[in-house]
Design an enzyme around this catalytic site. Sequence first.
Site, PDB file in Angstrom:
ATOM      1  N   HIS A  17       5.962 -42.236  31.758  1.00  0.00           N
ATOM      2  CA  HIS A  17       6.504 -40.947  32.239  1.00  0.00           C
ATOM      3  C   HIS A  17       5.331 -40.054  32.602  1.00  0.00           C
ATOM      4  O   HIS A  17       4.749 -39.397  31.741  1.00  0.00           O
ATOM      5  CB  HIS A  17       7.379 -40.327  31.141  1.00  0.00           C
ATOM      6  N   HIS A  19       4.007 -37.691  36.054  1.00  0.00           N
ATOM      7  CA  HIS A  19       4.152 -37.193  37.429  1.00  0.00           C
ATOM      8  C   HIS A  19       2.748 -37.091  38.001  1.00  0.00           C
ATOM      9  O   HIS A  19       1.929 -36.318  37.489  1.00  0.00           O
ATOM     10  CB  HIS A  19       4.821 -35.819  37.438  1.00  0.00           C
ATOM     11  N   HIS A 197      15.383 -37.894  34.437  1.00  0.00           N
ATOM     12  CA  HIS A 197      15.136 -36.881  33.413  1.00  0.00           C
ATOM     13  C   HIS A 197      16.503 -36.407  32.924  1.00  0.00           C
ATOM     14  O   HIS A 197      17.368 -36.064  33.734  1.00  0.00           O
ATOM     15  CB  HIS A 197      14.393 -35.679  33.992  1.00  0.00           C
ATOM     16  N   GLU A 200      16.199 -32.822  28.548  1.00  0.00           N
ATOM     17  CA  GLU A 200      14.965 -32.062  28.285  1.00  0.00           C
ATOM     18  C   GLU A 200      15.392 -30.629  27.963  1.00  0.00           C
ATOM     19  O   GLU A 200      15.123 -30.119  26.883  1.00  0.00           O
ATOM     20  CB  GLU A 200      14.030 -32.106  29.509  1.00  0.00           C
ATOM     21  N   ASP A 278       3.545 -36.876  30.795  1.00  0.00           N
ATOM     22  CA  ASP A 278       4.323 -36.027  31.711  1.00  0.00           C
ATOM     23  C   ASP A 278       3.456 -35.378  32.806  1.00  0.00           C
ATOM     24  O   ASP A 278       3.347 -35.930  33.893  1.00  0.00           O
ATOM     25  CB  ASP A 278       5.101 -34.959  30.918  1.00  0.00           C
ATOM     26  N   ASP A 279       2.879 -34.217  32.511  1.00  0.00           N
ATOM     27  CA  ASP A 279       2.029 -33.503  33.478  1.00  0.00           C
ATOM     28  C   ASP A 279       0.755 -33.059  32.760  1.00  0.00           C
ATOM     29  O   ASP A 279       0.557 -31.869  32.495  1.00  0.00           O
ATOM     30  CB  ASP A 279       2.770 -32.273  34.018  1.00  0.00           C
TER      31      ASP A 279
HETATM   32  N1  HPA Z   1      10.699 -32.077  33.907  1.00  0.00           N
HETATM   33  C1  HPA Z   1      11.357 -31.998  35.070  1.00  0.00           C
HETATM   34  N2  HPA Z   1      10.745 -32.073  36.235  1.00  0.00           N
HETATM   35  C2  HPA Z   1       9.419 -32.267  36.265  1.00  0.00           C
HETATM   36  C3  HPA Z   1       8.691 -32.344  35.096  1.00  0.00           C
HETATM   37  C4  HPA Z   1       9.377 -32.262  33.860  1.00  0.00           C
HETATM   38  O1  HPA Z   1       8.805 -32.331  32.753  1.00  0.00           O
HETATM   39  N3  HPA Z   1       7.402 -32.521  35.465  1.00  0.00           N
HETATM   40  C5  HPA Z   1       7.366 -32.550  36.820  1.00  0.00           C
HETATM   41  N4  HPA Z   1       8.590 -32.384  37.297  1.00  0.00           N
HETATM   42 ZN    ZN Z   2       8.739 -35.445  33.546  1.00  0.00          ZN
END
Ligand code: HPA
Ligand code: ZN
Length: 336
Positions: A17, A19, A197, A200, A278-279
């Site tokens: 996971h 991006h 996703h 969250e 994630d990011d």
């Molecule tokens: N959640 C939803 N969209 C996203 C995320 C995330 O953590 N990171 C980049 N786009």
């Molecule tokens: Zn994500």
Amino acid sequence: MTDLQSFICDLPKAELHLHIEGTLEPELMVQLAERNGVTLKYATVASLREAYKFENLQDFLDLYYAGCSVLLFEQDFYDLTWAYLLKAKANNIVHAEIMFDPQAHTSRGVPFSAVIGGIYRALADGYEKLGISFRLILSFLRHLTPEDGFKTLAEAEPFRGWITAVGLDSSERDFPPDLFADLFEKALEMGFLTVAHAGEEGPPEYIWGALDLLKASRIDHGNSALEDPDLVDVLGIYEIPLTSCPLSNLKLKVIQKMTDHPLKEMLERGIKVTVNSDDPAYFGGYLNDNYIAVADALHLSKEDIVRLVKHSFEASFVTDGEKRNFLARVDEVERS
Ligand code: HPA
Ligand code: ZN
């Protein structure tokens, strides 16, 4: 570093996971802004880092899309992906399944081919030079219309062989999976696997929707799953993996403190949960940092770490033979 922390660093791991646009470090963002003549609201590395304080997912996404504005040419996407691969190597990531958001770029006039071309070329080089295998996941932005998603899917058609799965990301609240059932049905017909996703910021119903309507092979995040015992049972019985992102959850205030993270309970309740970043450029840590943060806060044992790392390979989209090879490499380090 504690023994457990060095054990985490030494283990070969998969990241599922991630991006790629979320790996754009402020230094590279500023460099690309200069190279491409793009003006940023936050123009220096220090002011960018200072701005990375988020109250929720949307707060982050606003900055994330603003950051994307420096990515214009194939080489930019190559440089972005290559920088991540060097971090991945340093984190002992041996397999990465990477999401990209084509609509964040095609909406600005960047050709789909430049986006995927740069990313794929770097991934191929990463496999050859760094030994990191990969899969690509095309993620649809759920704040845009399904029609826009169909247009993107058509643009992806010539690159069918480079893409393993489609995903769904961006603003979760008010954009339930049902909206994208037809789009995902079409993607499945084209032979793509699906992920999404869900849970969250959204309720367990959105996870049910991702499973029932989008036929998701994995759920990205899935934090709210524990609120629904029937859902926990289904995730366990069908071995549907959750790709959890501890530092992301903390930074976006999905949890208030790391000791509240649901990962250990997910493990205890038999869910195939994995750890991911994630990011990482926005959330303050790459994969090892995520493992370490959650291991420290939840007092995870060596056995818990091995289970999580093995889950990362088991939950990946590689063949069974490749999974066996990766798992053998984990066993080797565990024994040494
Ligand atoms: N959640 C939803 N969209 C996203 C995320 C995330 O953590 N990171 C980049 N786009
Ligand atoms: Zn994500």
